[in-house]
Design a protein around this motif. Sequence first.
Motif, PDB file in Angstrom:
ATOM      1  N   LEU A 163     -55.597 -21.545 118.014  1.00 34.45           N
ATOM      2  CA  LEU A 163     -56.819 -21.069 118.659  1.00 34.45           C
ATOM      3  C   LEU A 163     -57.970 -22.061 118.524  1.00 34.45           C
ATOM      4  O   LEU A 163     -58.156 -22.685 117.476  1.00 34.45           O
ATOM      5  N   VAL A 164     -58.753 -22.192 119.602  1.00 33.81           N
ATOM      6  CA  VAL A 164     -60.000 -22.931 119.566  1.00 33.81           C
ATOM      7  C   VAL A 164     -61.085 -22.000 120.115  1.00 33.81           C
ATOM      8  O   VAL A 164     -60.926 -21.411 121.176  1.00 33.81           O
ATOM      9  N   ILE A 165     -62.172 -21.865 119.354  1.00 34.57           N
ATOM     10  CA  ILE A 165     -63.286 -21.012 119.778  1.00 34.57           C
ATOM     11  C   ILE A 165     -64.466 -21.904 120.161  1.00 34.57           C
ATOM     12  O   ILE A 165     -64.860 -22.787 119.390  1.00 34.57           O
ATOM     13  N   VAL A 166     -65.013 -21.652 121.336  1.00 33.65           N
ATOM     14  CA  VAL A 166     -66.195 -22.374 121.785  1.00 33.65           C
ATOM     15  C   VAL A 166     -67.329 -21.354 121.929  1.00 33.65           C
ATOM     16  O   VAL A 166     -67.150 -20.310 122.563  1.00 33.65           O
ATOM     17  N   VAL A 167     -68.465 -21.639 121.308  1.00 32.04           N
ATOM     18  CA  VAL A 167     -69.577 -20.693 121.264  1.00 32.04           C
ATOM     19  C   VAL A 167     -70.833 -21.345 121.820  1.00 32.04           C
ATOM     20  O   VAL A 167     -71.174 -22.486 121.454  1.00 32.04           O
ATOM     21  N   ALA A 168     -71.537 -20.630 122.693  1.00 30.39           N
ATOM     22  CA  ALA A 168     -72.800 -21.143 123.247  1.00 30.39           C
ATOM     23  C   ALA A 168     -73.830 -21.317 122.139  1.00 30.39           C
ATOM     24  O   ALA A 168     -73.861 -20.560 121.162  1.00 30.39           O
ATOM     25  N   GLY A 169     -74.663 -22.318 122.285  1.00 30.38           N
ATOM     26  CA  GLY A 169     -75.745 -22.511 121.331  1.00 30.38           C
ATOM     27  C   GLY A 169     -76.859 -21.489 121.557  1.00 30.38           C
ATOM     28  O   GLY A 169     -76.875 -20.764 122.549  1.00 30.38           O
ATOM     29  N   LYS A 170     -77.774 -21.448 120.620  1.00 28.84           N
ATOM     30  CA  LYS A 170     -78.912 -20.543 120.724  1.00 28.84           C
ATOM     31  C   LYS A 170     -79.778 -20.949 121.914  1.00 28.84           C
ATOM     32  O   LYS A 170     -80.045 -22.139 122.125  1.00 28.84           O
ATOM     33  N   LYS A 171     -80.180 -19.976 122.693  1.00 26.99           N
ATOM     34  CA  LYS A 171     -81.012 -20.264 123.860  1.00 26.99           C
ATOM     35  C   LYS A 171     -82.362 -20.809 123.431  1.00 26.99           C
ATOM     36  O   LYS A 171     -82.973 -20.314 122.490  1.00 26.99           O
ATOM     37  N   VAL A 172     -82.793 -21.832 124.136  1.00 20.88           N
ATOM     38  CA  VAL A 172     -84.101 -22.411 123.865  1.00 20.88           C
ATOM     39  C   VAL A 172     -85.161 -21.549 124.515  1.00 20.88           C
ATOM     40  O   VAL A 172     -85.122 -21.274 125.716  1.00 20.88           O
TER      41      VAL A 172
ATOM     42  N   GLU B 240     -59.583 -21.827 114.451  1.00 17.75           N
ATOM     43  CA  GLU B 240     -59.330 -20.618 113.675  1.00 17.75           C
ATOM     44  C   GLU B 240     -57.876 -20.217 113.775  1.00 17.75           C
ATOM     45  O   GLU B 240     -57.214 -20.486 114.780  1.00 17.75           O
ATOM     46  N   SER B 241     -57.377 -19.583 112.717  1.00 17.88           N
ATOM     47  CA  SER B 241     -56.002 -19.080 112.706  1.00 17.88           C
ATOM     48  C   SER B 241     -55.984 -17.673 113.295  1.00 17.88           C
ATOM     49  O   SER B 241     -56.999 -16.961 113.242  1.00 17.88           O
ATOM     50  N   PRO B 242     -54.852 -17.246 113.863  1.00 18.15           N
ATOM     51  CA  PRO B 242     -54.793 -15.934 114.528  1.00 18.15           C
ATOM     52  C   PRO B 242     -55.191 -14.766 113.627  1.00 18.15           C
ATOM     53  O   PRO B 242     -55.914 -13.868 114.057  1.00 18.15           O
ATOM     54  N   HIS B 243     -54.757 -14.790 112.358  1.00 18.32           N
ATOM     55  CA  HIS B 243     -55.024 -13.640 111.487  1.00 18.32           C
ATOM     56  C   HIS B 243     -56.462 -13.579 110.989  1.00 18.32           C
ATOM     57  O   HIS B 243     -56.864 -12.579 110.382  1.00 18.32           O
ATOM     58  N   LYS B 244     -57.250 -14.626 111.257  1.00 12.81           N
ATOM     59  CA  LYS B 244     -58.658 -14.610 110.849  1.00 12.81           C
ATOM     60  C   LYS B 244     -59.611 -14.512 112.041  1.00 12.81           C
ATOM     61  O   LYS B 244     -60.827 -14.474 111.868  1.00 12.81           O
ATOM     62  N   LEU B 245     -59.054 -14.479 113.259  1.00 13.93           N
ATOM     63  CA  LEU B 245     -59.900 -14.498 114.451  1.00 13.93           C
ATOM     64  C   LEU B 245     -60.825 -13.286 114.520  1.00 13.93           C
ATOM     65  O   LEU B 245     -62.015 -13.424 114.816  1.00 13.93           O
ATOM     66  N   ILE B 246     -60.304 -12.082 114.270  1.00  9.84           N
ATOM     67  CA  ILE B 246     -61.113 -10.867 114.366  1.00  9.84           C
ATOM     68  C   ILE B 246     -62.290 -10.934 113.396  1.00  9.84           C
ATOM     69  O   ILE B 246     -63.432 -10.606 113.756  1.00  9.84           O
ATOM     70  N   LYS B 247     -62.026 -11.368 112.174  1.00 10.92           N
ATOM     71  CA  LYS B 247     -63.088 -11.497 111.175  1.00 10.92           C
ATOM     72  C   LYS B 247     -64.155 -12.480 111.644  1.00 10.92           C
ATOM     73  O   LYS B 247     -65.364 -12.210 111.548  1.00 10.92           O
TER      74      LYS B 247
END
Length: 225
Positions: free
Chosen positions: A215-224, A159-166
Amino acid sequence: MSKLYLVPTPIGNLKDITFRAIDILKDVDLILAEDTRTSGKLLKHYDITTQMQSHHMHNEHKIVNGLIEKLKSGLCIAVISDAGTPAISDPGFLLVRACVEHNIDVECLPGATAFVPALVNSGLPNDKFVFEGFLPVKKGRQTRLLLLAEEKRTMIFYESPHKLIKTLGHFCEYFGEDRLVSVSRELTKLYEETVRGTAKEVLEHYTNKPPKGELVIVVAGKKVE
């Protein structure tokens, strides 16, 4: 013998390049660079004087056939991007595919890729993950987010810095405010940092402290269940 090389370049720290990458960039007949001005700084640092040609998202469709002809004539060509491994959210795929179709040898060197260190230092599961790159800006964004809300593997985004909040706001909306998130910024550079927490916490952090840099965003997967 002609060959296409895909050569990873540093994502920040110029020391993060392999000895073999430098040798190949010196030995090939032509280097295809995403931005010759950016790549010129790297090549100058390592005294690489090989001819460069622009190869970016706006011209790669137009020049692929000409590049195939050059390779068929016996030239060896290297592809580099501004940072990281070519074809990972950068130009390179079209030329590789064309080389495969024309039985031209292709070799990809191992090296820098931003999402790997971001994933490893996130603290989130990395035995299984999915790389999403950049989310659609408008068309298809909601559909993609609804689909990813059910993804059980760790997810990686650019993601780019100016789009991170969105984007973090959308993660709160579609994945839930308590979904764990890790944002790595300026990897390998002087001001490298990683912010970890729930989607809501990370959103609040960057709302109060607007981000700069890659920026690199890492997001946890949905809990099983």
